[in-house]
Structure formats: C-alpha cells, structure tokens
Write a protein that holds these residues in place. Structure first.
Motif, PDB file in Angstrom:
ATOM      1  N   THR A   1       0.835  -1.191   0.000  1.00 34.99           N
ATOM      2  CA  THR A   1       0.000   0.000   0.000  1.00 34.99           C
ATOM      3  C   THR A   1       0.876   1.249   0.000  1.00 34.99           C
ATOM      4  O   THR A   1       1.767   1.373   0.827  1.00 34.99           O
ATOM      5  CB  THR A   1      -0.908   0.008   1.244  1.00 34.99           C
ATOM      6  OG1 THR A   1      -1.640  -1.218   1.297  1.00 34.99           O
ATOM      7  CG2 THR A   1      -1.877   1.167   1.215  1.00 34.99           C
ATOM      8  N   SER A   2       0.610   2.167  -0.912  1.00 33.83           N
ATOM      9  CA  SER A   2       1.377   3.415  -0.969  1.00 33.83           C
ATOM     10  C   SER A   2       0.939   4.341   0.160  1.00 33.83           C
ATOM     11  O   SER A   2      -0.146   4.185   0.740  1.00 33.83           O
ATOM     12  CB  SER A   2       1.162   4.105  -2.312  1.00 33.83           C
ATOM     13  OG  SER A   2      -0.163   4.616  -2.389  1.00 33.83           O
ATOM     14  N   ALA A   3       1.769   5.317   0.450  1.00 31.84           N
ATOM     15  CA  ALA A   3       1.440   6.297   1.497  1.00 31.84           C
ATOM     16  C   ALA A   3       0.168   7.059   1.138  1.00 31.84           C
ATOM     17  O   ALA A   3      -0.681   7.308   2.003  1.00 31.84           O
ATOM     18  CB  ALA A   3       2.608   7.255   1.696  1.00 31.84           C
ATOM     19  N   ALA A   4       0.015   7.406  -0.124  1.00 32.89           N
ATOM     20  CA  ALA A   4      -1.171   8.145  -0.561  1.00 32.89           C
ATOM     21  C   ALA A   4      -2.430   7.291  -0.395  1.00 32.89           C
ATOM     22  O   ALA A   4      -3.483   7.787   0.035  1.00 32.89           O
ATOM     23  CB  ALA A   4      -1.018   8.582  -2.014  1.00 32.89           C
ATOM     24  N   MET A   5      -2.330   6.009  -0.723  1.00 30.12           N
ATOM     25  CA  MET A   5      -3.483   5.119  -0.598  1.00 30.12           C
ATOM     26  C   MET A   5      -3.799   4.855   0.880  1.00 30.12           C
ATOM     27  O   MET A   5      -4.964   4.747   1.255  1.00 30.12           O
ATOM     28  CB  MET A   5      -3.228   3.806  -1.337  1.00 30.12           C
ATOM     29  CG  MET A   5      -4.474   2.993  -1.559  1.00 30.12           C
ATOM     30  SD  MET A   5      -5.832   3.844  -2.422  1.00 30.12           S
ATOM     31  CE  MET A   5      -5.100   4.220  -3.978  1.00 30.12           C
ATOM     32  N   GLU A   6      -2.773   4.787   1.713  1.00 29.20           N
ATOM     33  CA  GLU A   6      -2.993   4.644   3.156  1.00 29.20           C
ATOM     34  C   GLU A   6      -3.795   5.837   3.676  1.00 29.20           C
ATOM     35  O   GLU A   6      -4.725   5.674   4.463  1.00 29.20           O
ATOM     36  CB  GLU A   6      -1.666   4.588   3.912  1.00 29.20           C
ATOM     37  CG  GLU A   6      -0.940   3.282   3.800  1.00 29.20           C
ATOM     38  CD  GLU A   6       0.420   3.335   4.496  1.00 29.20           C
ATOM     39  OE1 GLU A   6       0.575   4.104   5.476  1.00 29.20           O
ATOM     40  OE2 GLU A   6       1.315   2.613   4.061  1.00 29.20           O
ATOM     41  N   ALA A   7      -3.431   7.030   3.233  1.00 29.05           N
ATOM     42  CA  ALA A   7      -4.118   8.245   3.669  1.00 29.05           C
ATOM     43  C   ALA A   7      -5.564   8.241   3.200  1.00 29.05           C
ATOM     44  O   ALA A   7      -6.486   8.570   3.962  1.00 29.05           O
ATOM     45  CB  ALA A   7      -3.383   9.478   3.143  1.00 29.05           C
ATOM     46  N   LYS A   8      -5.792   7.857   1.944  1.00 31.16           N
ATOM     47  CA  LYS A   8      -7.151   7.805   1.411  1.00 31.16           C
ATOM     48  C   LYS A   8      -7.989   6.780   2.177  1.00 31.16           C
ATOM     49  O   LYS A   8      -9.138   7.040   2.536  1.00 31.16           O
ATOM     50  CB  LYS A   8      -7.128   7.440  -0.076  1.00 31.16           C
ATOM     51  CG  LYS A   8      -8.511   7.422  -0.712  1.00 31.16           C
ATOM     52  CD  LYS A   8      -8.465   7.049  -2.177  1.00 31.16           C
ATOM     53  CE  LYS A   8      -8.045   8.225  -3.001  1.00 31.16           C
ATOM     54  NZ  LYS A   8      -8.257   8.024  -4.452  1.00 31.16           N
ATOM     55  N   ALA A   9      -7.409   5.619   2.449  1.00 29.82           N
ATOM     56  CA  ALA A   9      -8.121   4.581   3.188  1.00 29.82           C
ATOM     57  C   ALA A   9      -8.467   5.061   4.595  1.00 29.82           C
ATOM     58  O   ALA A   9      -9.566   4.814   5.098  1.00 29.82           O
ATOM     59  CB  ALA A   9      -7.279   3.311   3.247  1.00 29.82           C
ATOM     60  N   GLY A  10      -7.554   5.769   5.216  1.00 30.26           N
ATOM     61  CA  GLY A  10      -7.812   6.311   6.545  1.00 30.26           C
ATOM     62  C   GLY A  10      -8.958   7.301   6.551  1.00 30.26           C
ATOM     63  O   GLY A  10      -9.799   7.296   7.458  1.00 30.26           O
ATOM     64  N   GLN A  11      -9.029   8.138   5.520  1.00 28.66           N
ATOM     65  CA  GLN A  11     -10.119   9.111   5.407  1.00 28.66           C
ATOM     66  C   GLN A  11     -11.454   8.405   5.225  1.00 28.66           C
ATOM     67  O   GLN A  11     -12.465   8.814   5.794  1.00 28.66           O
ATOM     68  CB  GLN A  11      -9.864  10.055   4.239  1.00 28.66           C
ATOM     69  CG  GLN A  11      -8.721  11.010   4.484  1.00 28.66           C
ATOM     70  CD  GLN A  11      -8.345  11.816   3.248  1.00 28.66           C
ATOM     71  OE1 GLN A  11      -8.744  11.492   2.139  1.00 28.66           O
ATOM     72  NE2 GLN A  11      -7.567  12.864   3.452  1.00 28.66           N
ATOM     73  N   VAL A  12     -11.454   7.333   4.427  1.00 27.51           N
ATOM     74  CA  VAL A  12     -12.683   6.562   4.202  1.00 27.51           C
ATOM     75  C   VAL A  12     -13.166   5.958   5.521  1.00 27.51           C
ATOM     76  O   VAL A  12     -14.359   6.009   5.845  1.00 27.51           O
ATOM     77  CB  VAL A  12     -12.456   5.464   3.140  1.00 27.51           C
ATOM     78  CG1 VAL A  12     -13.593   4.458   3.124  1.00 27.51           C
ATOM     79  CG2 VAL A  12     -12.281   6.093   1.762  1.00 27.51           C
TER      80      VAL A  12
ATOM     81  N   LEU B   1     -12.706  -2.553   2.101  1.00 27.76           N
ATOM     82  CA  LEU B   1     -11.531  -2.432   1.240  1.00 27.76           C
ATOM     83  C   LEU B   1     -10.495  -1.508   1.883  1.00 27.76           C
ATOM     84  O   LEU B   1      -9.302  -1.812   1.887  1.00 27.76           O
ATOM     85  CB  LEU B   1     -11.930  -1.899  -0.138  1.00 27.76           C
ATOM     86  CG  LEU B   1     -12.727  -2.856  -1.017  1.00 27.76           C
ATOM     87  CD1 LEU B   1     -13.324  -2.114  -2.209  1.00 27.76           C
ATOM     88  CD2 LEU B   1     -11.858  -4.014  -1.491  1.00 27.76           C
ATOM     89  N   ALA B   2     -10.967  -0.407   2.444  1.00 29.79           N
ATOM     90  CA  ALA B   2     -10.060   0.541   3.103  1.00 29.79           C
ATOM     91  C   ALA B   2      -9.361  -0.117   4.285  1.00 29.79           C
ATOM     92  O   ALA B   2      -8.149   0.036   4.467  1.00 29.79           O
ATOM     93  CB  ALA B   2     -10.833   1.776   3.557  1.00 29.79           C
ATOM     94  N   ALA B   3     -10.109  -0.860   5.068  1.00 27.82           N
ATOM     95  CA  ALA B   3      -9.526  -1.530   6.242  1.00 27.82           C
ATOM     96  C   ALA B   3      -8.483  -2.552   5.819  1.00 27.82           C
ATOM     97  O   ALA B   3      -7.431  -2.690   6.453  1.00 27.82           O
ATOM     98  CB  ALA B   3     -10.624  -2.198   7.054  1.00 27.82           C
ATOM     99  N   SER B   4      -8.749  -3.245   4.726  1.00 30.87           N
ATOM    100  CA  SER B   4      -7.791  -4.221   4.213  1.00 30.87           C
ATOM    101  C   SER B   4      -6.483  -3.539   3.827  1.00 30.87           C
ATOM    102  O   SER B   4      -5.393  -4.022   4.153  1.00 30.87           O
ATOM    103  CB  SER B   4      -8.384  -4.956   3.006  1.00 30.87           C
ATOM    104  OG  SER B   4      -7.442  -5.842   2.452  1.00 30.87           O
TER     105      SER B   4
END
Length: 86
Positions: free
Chosen positions: A46-57, A70-73
């Motif tokens: 998981t990229s840093a940007a995708m980690e941030a997006k998942a956290g926001q979700v 999906l975000a939690a995964s």
C-alpha cells in the motif's frame, strides 16, 4: 525500507473485482479496489497516498460497508515502518 509481505485475501480480491465491475461504484471505491486487487497476488504494498485515502474513508460516514472493508484491508497491509516516529 523492507517489503511488506501481506497480501489481500481471496475474499477482499473478490470484493475488489466486483467493485471495479460495478458501474455505480464511486471513484474512491474503485481506487481502493484497484489497490487491493493489485496486492492480492503480488509483492506490492500500500502506498502512502493510498494509506491516507483509506484512513479518510474509515473516518467518514458517507462510504458503504464494502468500501470501508476495502479501506480496512489496505490499512492492515500498510508498511508499519513508514508510520514509525524516529
């Protein structure tokens, strides 16, 4: 930085695939799904940007349970070394 050996489960890969094929899925859901699917059978992490997006979700009330799954995964597969304080 060491590679993260975690991969998306078959259940998450199936959900990701279904999300990508759903015309009404949001761009955010499709983005998370694409990342989860990319991690289902590869050494990608998981990229840093995708980690941030998942956290926001995960912190928002406007996303569906599937999108949050999906975000939690993705968050569970995040590179722990990236989040450590030096």
């Amino acid at each position: 930085m060491p590679k993260n050996p975690k991969q998306s489960s078959a259940k998450m890969a199936k959900l990701a695939s279904e999300t990508l094929r759903t015309p009404k899925a949001s761009a955010t859901a499709k983005s998370l799904a694409a990342s989860a699917l990319a991690q289902s059978s590869t050494g990608k992490e998981t990229s840093a940007a995708m980690e941030a997006k998942a956290g926001q979700v995960l912190q928002s009330n406007k996303y569906s349970a599937d999108t949050k799954a999906l975000a939690a995964s993705l968050v569970s597969q995040s590179n722990k070394a990236r989040g450590e304080w030096s």
